[in-house]
Design a protein around this motif. Sequence first.
Motif, PDB file in Angstrom:
ATOM      1  N   ALA A 279      87.360  48.866  12.502  1.00 51.79           N
ATOM      2  CA  ALA A 279      86.547  48.426  13.639  1.00 51.79           C
ATOM      3  C   ALA A 279      85.063  48.743  13.474  1.00 51.79           C
ATOM      4  CB  ALA A 279      87.083  49.038  14.930  1.00 51.79           C
ATOM      5  N   ASP A 280      84.746  49.919  12.953  1.00 51.54           N
ATOM      6  CA  ASP A 280      83.333  50.269  12.814  1.00 51.54           C
ATOM      7  C   ASP A 280      82.688  49.675  11.561  1.00 51.54           C
ATOM      8  OD1 ASP A 280      84.755  52.008  11.157  1.00 51.54           O
ATOM      9  OD2 ASP A 280      83.374  53.676  11.462  1.00 51.54           O
ATOM     10  N   ARG A 281      83.442  48.884  10.803  1.00 46.26           N
ATOM     11  CA  ARG A 281      82.915  48.246   9.586  1.00 46.26           C
ATOM     12  C   ARG A 281      82.936  46.714   9.681  1.00 46.26           C
ATOM     13  NH1 ARG A 281      81.015  52.771   7.853  1.00 46.26           N
ATOM     14  NH2 ARG A 281      82.334  54.219   6.731  1.00 46.26           N
ATOM     15  N   GLN A 282      83.446  46.180  10.795  1.00 46.24           N
ATOM     16  CA  GLN A 282      83.652  44.736  10.889  1.00 46.24           C
ATOM     17  C   GLN A 282      82.374  43.907  10.841  1.00 46.24           C
ATOM     18  OE1 GLN A 282      86.223  43.924  14.212  1.00 46.24           O
ATOM     19  NE2 GLN A 282      88.026  44.619  13.117  1.00 46.24           N
ATOM     20  N   ALA A 283      81.274  44.441  11.294  1.00 42.99           N
ATOM     21  CA  ALA A 283      80.038  43.659  11.321  1.00 42.99           C
ATOM     22  C   ALA A 283      79.293  43.675   9.992  1.00 42.99           C
ATOM     23  CB  ALA A 283      79.121  44.199  12.427  1.00 42.99           C
ATOM     24  N   ILE A 284      79.739  44.491   9.060  1.00 39.12           N
ATOM     25  CA  ILE A 284      79.002  44.630   7.803  1.00 39.12           C
ATOM     26  C   ILE A 284      79.229  43.409   6.912  1.00 39.12           C
ATOM     27  CG2 ILE A 284      78.649  46.019   5.730  1.00 39.12           C
ATOM     28  CD1 ILE A 284      79.671  48.440   7.298  1.00 39.12           C
ATOM     29  N   ALA A 285      78.142  42.789   6.532  1.00 42.32           N
ATOM     30  CA  ALA A 285      78.171  41.672   5.590  1.00 42.32           C
ATOM     31  C   ALA A 285      77.026  41.877   4.611  1.00 42.32           C
ATOM     32  CB  ALA A 285      78.010  40.346   6.325  1.00 42.32           C
ATOM     33  N   SER A 286      77.283  41.661   3.340  1.00 39.55           N
ATOM     34  CA  SER A 286      76.252  41.846   2.314  1.00 39.55           C
ATOM     35  C   SER A 286      74.988  41.068   2.643  1.00 39.55           C
ATOM     36  CB  SER A 286      76.779  41.424   0.948  1.00 39.55           C
ATOM     37  OG  SER A 286      77.793  42.278   0.515  1.00 39.55           O
ATOM     38  N   LYS A 287      75.158  39.845   3.127  1.00 43.12           N
ATOM     39  CA  LYS A 287      74.011  38.996   3.462  1.00 43.12           C
ATOM     40  C   LYS A 287      73.131  39.675   4.509  1.00 43.12           C
ATOM     41  CE  LYS A 287      72.902  34.419   5.231  1.00 43.12           C
ATOM     42  NZ  LYS A 287      73.419  33.140   5.677  1.00 43.12           N
ATOM     43  N   LEU A 288      73.747  40.239   5.543  1.00 46.05           N
ATOM     44  CA  LEU A 288      72.983  40.902   6.596  1.00 46.05           C
ATOM     45  C   LEU A 288      72.355  42.199   6.098  1.00 46.05           C
ATOM     46  CD1 LEU A 288      75.396  40.321   9.608  1.00 46.05           C
ATOM     47  CD2 LEU A 288      73.330  39.039   9.001  1.00 46.05           C
TER      48      LEU A 288
ATOM     49  N   LYS B 274      71.331  42.809   3.085  1.00 45.56           N
ATOM     50  CA  LYS B 274      70.162  42.429   2.282  1.00 45.56           C
ATOM     51  C   LYS B 274      68.990  42.046   3.184  1.00 45.56           C
ATOM     52  CE  LYS B 274      72.581  39.548  -0.183  1.00 45.56           C
ATOM     53  NZ  LYS B 274      73.060  38.571  -1.177  1.00 45.56           N
ATOM     54  N   GLU B 275      69.263  41.341   4.260  1.00 46.60           N
ATOM     55  CA  GLU B 275      68.198  40.929   5.176  1.00 46.60           C
ATOM     56  C   GLU B 275      67.556  42.140   5.858  1.00 46.60           C
ATOM     57  OE1 GLU B 275      65.839  37.961   7.162  1.00 46.60           O
ATOM     58  OE2 GLU B 275      66.990  38.036   5.308  1.00 46.60           O
ATOM     59  N   ILE B 276      68.376  43.072   6.296  1.00 44.34           N
ATOM     60  CA  ILE B 276      67.856  44.294   6.920  1.00 44.34           C
ATOM     61  C   ILE B 276      66.985  45.062   5.923  1.00 44.34           C
ATOM     62  CG2 ILE B 276      68.505  46.555   7.873  1.00 44.34           C
ATOM     63  CD1 ILE B 276      71.049  45.081   9.002  1.00 44.34           C
ATOM     64  N   ALA B 277      67.489  45.210   4.702  1.00 42.35           N
ATOM     65  CA  ALA B 277      66.733  45.933   3.667  1.00 42.35           C
ATOM     66  C   ALA B 277      65.428  45.209   3.340  1.00 42.35           C
ATOM     67  CB  ALA B 277      67.583  46.101   2.407  1.00 42.35           C
ATOM     68  N   ARG B 278      65.475  43.901   3.232  1.00 40.68           N
ATOM     69  CA  ARG B 278      64.276  43.108   2.911  1.00 40.68           C
ATOM     70  C   ARG B 278      63.186  43.303   3.956  1.00 40.68           C
ATOM     71  NH1 ARG B 278      61.964  38.402   4.157  1.00 40.68           N
ATOM     72  NH2 ARG B 278      63.581  37.759   5.603  1.00 40.68           N
ATOM     73  N   LEU B 279      63.615  43.454   5.210  1.00 43.74           N
ATOM     74  CA  LEU B 279      62.653  43.612   6.306  1.00 43.74           C
ATOM     75  C   LEU B 279      62.316  45.072   6.588  1.00 43.74           C
ATOM     76  CD1 LEU B 279      64.081  40.818   8.629  1.00 43.74           C
ATOM     77  CD2 LEU B 279      61.982  40.741   7.241  1.00 43.74           C
ATOM     78  N   GLY B 280      62.763  45.972   5.699  1.00 46.00           N
ATOM     79  CA  GLY B 280      62.394  47.379   5.809  1.00 46.00           C
ATOM     80  C   GLY B 280      63.258  48.203   6.741  1.00 46.00           C
ATOM     81  N   GLY B 281      64.393  47.661   7.160  1.00 47.64           N
ATOM     82  CA  GLY B 281      65.301  48.403   8.045  1.00 47.64           C
ATOM     83  C   GLY B 281      66.150  49.406   7.287  1.00 47.64           C
ATOM     84  N   ASP B 282      66.777  50.275   8.035  1.00 50.92           N
ATOM     85  CA  ASP B 282      67.627  51.327   7.458  1.00 50.92           C
ATOM     86  C   ASP B 282      69.054  50.810   7.285  1.00 50.92           C
ATOM     87  OD1 ASP B 282      68.833  53.652   6.635  1.00 50.92           O
ATOM     88  OD2 ASP B 282      68.667  54.670   8.585  1.00 50.92           O
ATOM     89  N   VAL B 283      69.512  50.761   6.055  1.00 52.21           N
ATOM     90  CA  VAL B 283      70.860  50.265   5.763  1.00 52.21           C
ATOM     91  C   VAL B 283      71.846  51.387   5.446  1.00 52.21           C
ATOM     92  CG1 VAL B 283      70.074  47.972   5.003  1.00 52.21           C
ATOM     93  CG2 VAL B 283      70.286  49.839   3.335  1.00 52.21           C
TER      94      VAL B 283
END
Length: 164
Positions: free
Chosen positions: A126-135, A137-146
Amino acid sequence: MRTGLYPGTFDPITLGHVDIIERACLLVDRLVIGVAINRDKGPLFSLEERVAMVEAESARLSETTGTEIVAHPFENLLIDCARDVGASIIIRGLRAVADFEYEYQMVGMNRKLDHSIDTVFLMADADRQAIASKLVKEIARLGGDVSAFVRPEIKAALAEKFGK
């Protein structure tokens, strides 16, 4: 010996993938992580980098689970890859209903190609269901904490790719 195949692009490998791998190890004696060569997706990481990430994670997981885990790059049909590695089951992770609709169609086609190879679906925790490689990468590209989605080594590799 029961061999399973868990295919994906693993661009990059996430904690969602790790969750599926850990639980797949309960089902098989040998788990082959099929790292797909998918030129259409235009991966961020090279095949060599993705295989190295999978191998590093596999070594750690193999030690904790006692299951033999190997990385195997492939570019052919999934069902042919399964035959090549001697897999009797294909393991697929599901996050949402949309995943199921696509995967259901794939199972039908794979069963037509080789009725002897089954597909097993594992729901992401349940706590891993939203994780997608595409997302991720997008978070990392925009400087977010992954850091909640990948191991520290992968976070560092993403930061390096995006010059952060």
